[in-house]
Design an enzyme around this catalytic site. Sequence first.
Site, PDB file in Angstrom:
ATOM      1  N   LYS A   1      -3.882  -1.552 -10.636  1.00 13.37           N
ATOM      2  CA  LYS A   1      -2.960  -2.600 -11.072  1.00 13.37           C
ATOM      3  C   LYS A   1      -3.559  -3.391 -12.238  1.00 13.37           C
ATOM      4  CE  LYS A   1      -0.873  -2.996  -6.468  1.00 13.37           C
ATOM      5  NZ  LYS A   1      -0.435  -3.932  -5.396  1.00 13.37           N
TER       6      LYS A   1
ATOM      7  N   TYR B   1       9.050  -1.049  -6.485  1.00  9.09           N
ATOM      8  CA  TYR B   1       8.983  -1.986  -5.359  1.00  9.09           C
ATOM      9  C   TYR B   1      10.377  -2.283  -4.801  1.00  9.09           C
ATOM     10  CZ  TYR B   1       4.008  -2.875  -6.232  1.00  9.09           C
ATOM     11  OH  TYR B   1       2.640  -2.745  -6.362  1.00  9.09           O
TER      12      TYR B   1
ATOM     13  N   PHE C   1       8.523 -13.209  -2.586  1.00 10.64           N
ATOM     14  CA  PHE C   1       7.373 -13.040  -3.475  1.00 10.64           C
ATOM     15  C   PHE C   1       7.639 -12.080  -4.629  1.00 10.64           C
ATOM     16  CE2 PHE C   1       6.540  -9.854  -0.066  1.00 10.64           C
ATOM     17  CZ  PHE C   1       6.330  -8.704  -0.830  1.00 10.64           C
TER      18      PHE C   1
ATOM     19  N   ARG D   1      -4.981   5.259   1.501  1.00  9.82           N
ATOM     20  CA  ARG D   1      -4.602   3.994   2.161  1.00  9.82           C
ATOM     21  C   ARG D   1      -5.798   3.412   2.926  1.00  9.82           C
ATOM     22  NH1 ARG D   1       0.217   1.403   0.858  1.00  9.82           N
ATOM     23  NH2 ARG D   1       0.199   0.478   2.924  1.00  9.82           N
TER      24      ARG D   1
ATOM     25  N   THR E   1      -3.364  -4.990   2.861  1.00 10.67           N
ATOM     26  CA  THR E   1      -2.803  -5.561   1.639  1.00 10.67           C
ATOM     27  C   THR E   1      -3.591  -6.758   1.111  1.00 10.67           C
ATOM     28  OG1 THR E   1      -0.624  -4.847   2.392  1.00 10.67           O
ATOM     29  CG2 THR E   1      -0.661  -6.501   0.647  1.00 10.67           C
TER      30      THR E   1
ATOM     31  N   ARG F   1     -10.023  -3.006  -1.482  1.00 11.00           N
ATOM     32  CA  ARG F   1      -9.497  -4.375  -1.521  1.00 11.00           C
ATOM     33  C   ARG F   1     -10.494  -5.356  -0.901  1.00 11.00           C
ATOM     34  NH1 ARG F   1      -3.309  -2.611   0.118  1.00 11.00           N
ATOM     35  NH2 ARG F   1      -2.510  -2.372  -2.019  1.00 11.00           N
TER      36      ARG F   1
ATOM     37  N   ASN G   1      -4.339  -7.200  -5.577  1.00 16.69           N
ATOM     38  CA  ASN G   1      -5.163  -6.387  -4.679  1.00 16.69           C
ATOM     39  C   ASN G   1      -5.540  -5.040  -5.294  1.00 16.69           C
ATOM     40  OD1 ASN G   1      -2.676  -5.216  -4.560  1.00 16.69           O
ATOM     41  ND2 ASN G   1      -2.292  -5.684  -2.412  1.00 16.69           N
TER      42      ASN G   1
ATOM     43  N   HIS H   1      -2.543   0.366  -5.907  1.00 19.13           N
ATOM     44  CA  HIS H   1      -1.403   0.839  -5.115  1.00 19.13           C
ATOM     45  C   HIS H   1      -1.703   2.259  -4.672  1.00 19.13           C
ATOM     46  CE1 HIS H   1       2.642   1.995  -3.882  1.00 19.13           C
ATOM     47  NE2 HIS H   1       2.437   3.111  -4.556  1.00 19.13           N
TER      48      HIS H   1
ATOM     49  N   GLU I   1       7.284   8.802  -5.847  1.00 18.20           N
ATOM     50  CA  GLU I   1       6.528   8.000  -6.826  1.00 18.20           C
ATOM     51  C   GLU I   1       5.875   8.891  -7.883  1.00 18.20           C
ATOM     52  OE1 GLU I   1       3.929   5.624  -4.390  1.00 18.20           O
ATOM     53  OE2 GLU I   1       5.581   4.377  -3.659  1.00 18.20           O
TER      54      GLU I   1
HETATM   55  P1  IDP Z   1       0.758  -2.433   0.134  1.00 18.34           P
HETATM   56  O1  IDP Z   1       0.461  -2.405  -1.342  1.00 18.34           O
HETATM   57  O2  IDP Z   1      -0.493  -2.676   0.956  1.00 18.34           O
HETATM   58  O3  IDP Z   1       1.569  -1.260   0.608  1.00 18.34           O
HETATM   59  P2  IDP Z   1       3.212  -3.997   0.433  1.00 18.34           P
HETATM   60  O4  IDP Z   1       3.502  -4.849   1.620  1.00 18.34           O
HETATM   61  O5  IDP Z   1       3.982  -2.730   0.265  1.00 18.34           O
HETATM   62  O6  IDP Z   1       1.628  -3.735   0.398  1.00 18.34           O
HETATM   63  O7  IDP Z   1       3.432  -4.913  -0.855  1.00 18.34           O
HETATM   64  C1  IDP Z   1       3.436  -4.365  -2.152  1.00 18.34           C
HETATM   65  C2  IDP Z   1       2.618  -5.271  -3.048  1.00 18.34           C
HETATM   66  O8  IDP Z   1       3.265  -6.531  -3.166  1.00 18.34           O
HETATM   67  C3  IDP Z   1       1.235  -5.614  -2.500  1.00 18.34           C
HETATM   68  O9  IDP Z   1       0.277  -4.617  -2.782  1.00 18.34           O
HETATM   69  C4  IDP Z   1       0.924  -6.908  -3.192  1.00 18.34           C
HETATM   70  O10 IDP Z   1       0.501  -6.705  -4.537  1.00 18.34           O
HETATM   71  C5  IDP Z   1       2.304  -7.579  -3.191  1.00 18.34           C
HETATM   72  N1  IDP Z   1       2.535  -8.419  -2.013  1.00 18.34           N
HETATM   73  C6  IDP Z   1       2.754  -8.016  -0.738  1.00 18.34           C
HETATM   74  N2  IDP Z   1       2.963  -9.059   0.092  1.00 18.34           N
HETATM   75  C7  IDP Z   1       2.881 -10.154  -0.695  1.00 18.34           C
HETATM   76  C8  IDP Z   1       3.033 -11.562  -0.421  1.00 18.34           C
HETATM   77  O11 IDP Z   1       3.292 -11.998   0.709  1.00 18.34           O
HETATM   78  N3  IDP Z   1       2.865 -12.380  -1.493  1.00 18.34           N
HETATM   79  C9  IDP Z   1       2.606 -11.929  -2.740  1.00 18.34           C
HETATM   80  N4  IDP Z   1       2.478 -10.619  -3.039  1.00 18.34           N
HETATM   81  C10 IDP Z   1       2.602  -9.750  -2.034  1.00 18.34           C
HETATM   82 MG    MG Z   2       3.602  -0.763   0.407  1.00 17.88          MG
END
Ligand code: IDP
Ligand code: MG
Length: 154
Positions: free
Chosen positions: A9, A49, A57, A85, A91, A102, A112, A115, A126
Site C-alpha cells: 500500500k 474495496y 471508514f 494472510r 488488520t 503488520r 497496514n 493487502h 483481484e
Molecule cells: P484486511 O486488509 O485485513 O482484509 P479489511 O477488513 O478487509 O482488512 O479492510 C480493508 C482495509 O481497510 C484494511 O486493510 C485497512 O487498510 C482498512 N480498514 C479496515 N478497517 C478499518 C477501520 O475500522 N478504520 C479504518 N480503516 C480500516
Molecule cells: Mg479484507
Amino acid sequence: MQRTLILFKPDAVQRRLTGQLLSRLETKGLKIVGLKMLRVTPELSRQHYAEHVSKPFYPLLEEFITAGPVVALVAEGPKAVSVVRTMMGPTNGADAPPGTIRGDFGVSRQMNLMHGSDSPEAAAKEIAVYFKPEELLEYTSSLSAWVCASDEGK
Ligand code: IDP
Ligand code: MG
C-alpha cells in the site's frame, strides 16, 4: 498450487519498505509471477474495496489508497492465499503479533502496509483486475526443487 494478489500500500512505498516486504515473500518460498507499480484511482478503489464502500471508514480508506503509488504483485505457491494472510497478520497493526508483517512494521488499522486476497475466489477476481494475462509470467524457478516436494507443486 495457488496464486494470490498482493498490494504494497502507499504507506509501504512511501516508507521505502518495498524491498523488505518483497524479500519476506521471496524468502518464504513464494514465486513472484507478476509485479508492477501503479496508482490506484478512486474508481479502482471502489471496485477493490466494494465490500467496504458503504462503511464509515471508506472515505479515509479511499483517500489513503489513492494517495501514492502501490506495488501490485501476484505470488504463487502452495496455499498462497492463506500463507500470505498469515504472514500479514490481523488488520490492525497494533494488534498484530511480532513476526507478522503488520505486527513488525506498523501500529495502524488503516495504514497496514499490505493487502492480500482473502480467498482463492477473491484472488482470481483481484488478479484479473490488476493484471492482464500476458503480464503474468510462466517460468521455472530452479530453486523450486528445494522449496517443496514434487507432489506439492513447483
Ligand atoms: P484486511 O486488509 O485485513 O482484509 P479489511 O477488513 O478487509 O482488512 O479492510 C480493508 C482495509 O481497510 C484494511 O486493510 C485497512 O487498510 C482498512 N480498514 C479496515 N478497517 C478499518 C477501520 O475500522 N478504520 C479504518 N480503516 C480500516
Ligand atoms: Mg479484507
